[in-house]
Design a protein around this motif. Structure first.
Motif, mmCIF file in Angstrom:
data_model
loop_
_atom_site.group_PDB
_atom_site.id
_atom_site.type_symbol
_atom_site.label_atom_id
_atom_site.label_comp_id
_atom_site.label_asym_id
_atom_site.label_seq_id
_atom_site.Cartn_x
_atom_site.Cartn_y
_atom_site.Cartn_z
ATOM 1 N N TYR A 141 31.622 33.550 26.033
ATOM 2 C CA TYR A 141 30.839 34.027 24.893
ATOM 3 C C TYR A 141 30.327 35.451 25.109
ATOM 4 O O TYR A 141 29.976 35.833 26.222
ATOM 5 N N GLN A 189 26.274 38.824 21.928
ATOM 6 C CA GLN A 189 25.830 38.504 20.574
ATOM 7 C C GLN A 189 25.894 37.003 20.318
ATOM 8 O O GLN A 189 24.964 36.403 19.764
ATOM 9 N N GLU A 190 26.985 36.363 20.757
ATOM 10 C CA GLU A 190 27.129 34.918 20.554
ATOM 11 C C GLU A 190 26.099 34.145 21.364
ATOM 12 O O GLU A 190 25.547 33.144 20.896
ATOM 13 N N ALA A 196 23.171 35.323 22.304
ATOM 14 C CA ALA A 196 21.885 35.579 21.651
ATOM 15 C C ALA A 196 21.695 34.653 20.452
ATOM 16 O O ALA A 196 20.616 34.077 20.258
ATOM 17 N N ASP A 197 22.743 34.480 19.650
ATOM 18 C CA ASP A 197 22.660 33.596 18.485
ATOM 19 C C ASP A 197 22.423 32.150 18.909
ATOM 20 O O ASP A 197 21.623 31.430 18.300
ATOM 21 N N ALA A 198 23.125 31.720 19.978
ATOM 22 C CA ALA A 198 23.022 30.336 20.429
ATOM 23 C C ALA A 198 21.635 30.022 20.986
ATOM 24 O O ALA A 198 21.117 28.914 20.788
ATOM 25 N N HIS A 234 18.880 31.860 20.359
ATOM 26 C CA HIS A 234 17.840 32.409 19.483
ATOM 27 C C HIS A 234 17.044 33.521 20.174
ATOM 28 O O HIS A 234 15.812 33.547 20.145
ATOM 29 N N SER A 238 17.203 37.972 21.220
ATOM 30 C CA SER A 238 17.796 39.236 20.801
ATOM 31 C C SER A 238 18.933 39.612 21.746
ATOM 32 O O SER A 238 18.967 39.162 22.898
ATOM 33 N N VAL A 239 19.856 40.434 21.255
ATOM 34 C CA VAL A 239 20.964 40.887 22.094
ATOM 35 C C VAL A 239 20.431 41.666 23.291
ATOM 36 O O VAL A 239 20.948 41.553 24.405
#
Length: 213
Positions: free
Chosen positions: A168, A171-172, A174-176, A178, A180-181
């Protein structure tokens, strides 16, 4: 009961039959399709929509790595559990980079196999058994040198490292999680520093050796 649908790909009929018989001892797992090489894997995935793909690496014609490349090119996200007869660290890393979520030797126990399938079906990875031989050989060194490294890593850093091993991006991840990048980037830098490695690939290999993933 929700069944985990499995696509089984191996060029050895005896291996396929053995794995199929074992897996289907569990009422929640079902082999929906089989293949003896990688030629039809993409079409079989489209037809059967498996939850997990059990994929042999060493096959004539279209081999396991070829299948992983095809899946990557087509953005097919079916979790792949690689099956092989030997440990090969370079091959582990190559498969991780190509998107494989798990890696097992064919001589593992029934429990390890089904646990790996369950993990992948739940969106997790299963990579630790790929280095059992090396870990056993270097056991004393790992005990004395790497225990402190493991203790230095925070719980969130271990989560990030496991996601890095899954291929991953920041960015992925960070999304997973929750986050920030920027936070993930800082945590990756901290991981590299604590593991004393210079890039993500070496961090994954070190984590495999230690048994973190």
């Amino acid at each position: 009961m929700t069944h985990i649908k499995i696509l089984l790909v191996d060029d050895q009929n005896l291996i396929r039959e053995g794995i199929k018989s074992l897996v289907q001892l569990r009422p929640d797992m079902h082999v929906v399709a089989e293949a003896d090489d990688g030629t039809e894997v993409i079409s079989l995935i489209a037809k059967h929509q498996p939850d997990v793909l059990l994929l042999d690496l060493q096959m004539p014609g279209v081999n396991g790595q070829d299948v992983l490349r095809q899946m990557q090119d087509r953005n097919i996200n079916t979790p792949v559990l690689i099956l092989t007869t030997f440990d090969n660290h370079n091959l582990v890393l190559e498969c991780i980079k190509l998107g494989a979520k798990g890696y097992l030797r064919k001589d593992v126990s029934f429990k390890a196999l089904t646990n790996a399938i369950l993990s992948l079906a739940q969106g997790k990875t299963w990579l630790q058994p790929a280095v059992t031989c090396r870990v056993e050989k270097d056991k004393e060194q790992i005990k004395t040198n790497d225990t402190l490294v493991v203790e230095q890593l925070t719980e969130i850093e271990i989560q990030v490292l496991q996601l890095v091993a899954g291929g991953y991006s920041n960015q992925e991840i960070a999304d997973a999680l929750h986050k920030s990048v920027g936070t993930i980037r800082n945590q990756v830098s901290s991981i590299l520093s604590k593991l004393d490695v210079r890039d993500r690939t070496r961090a994954v290999l070190k984590a495999l050796e230690i048994g973190l993933i």
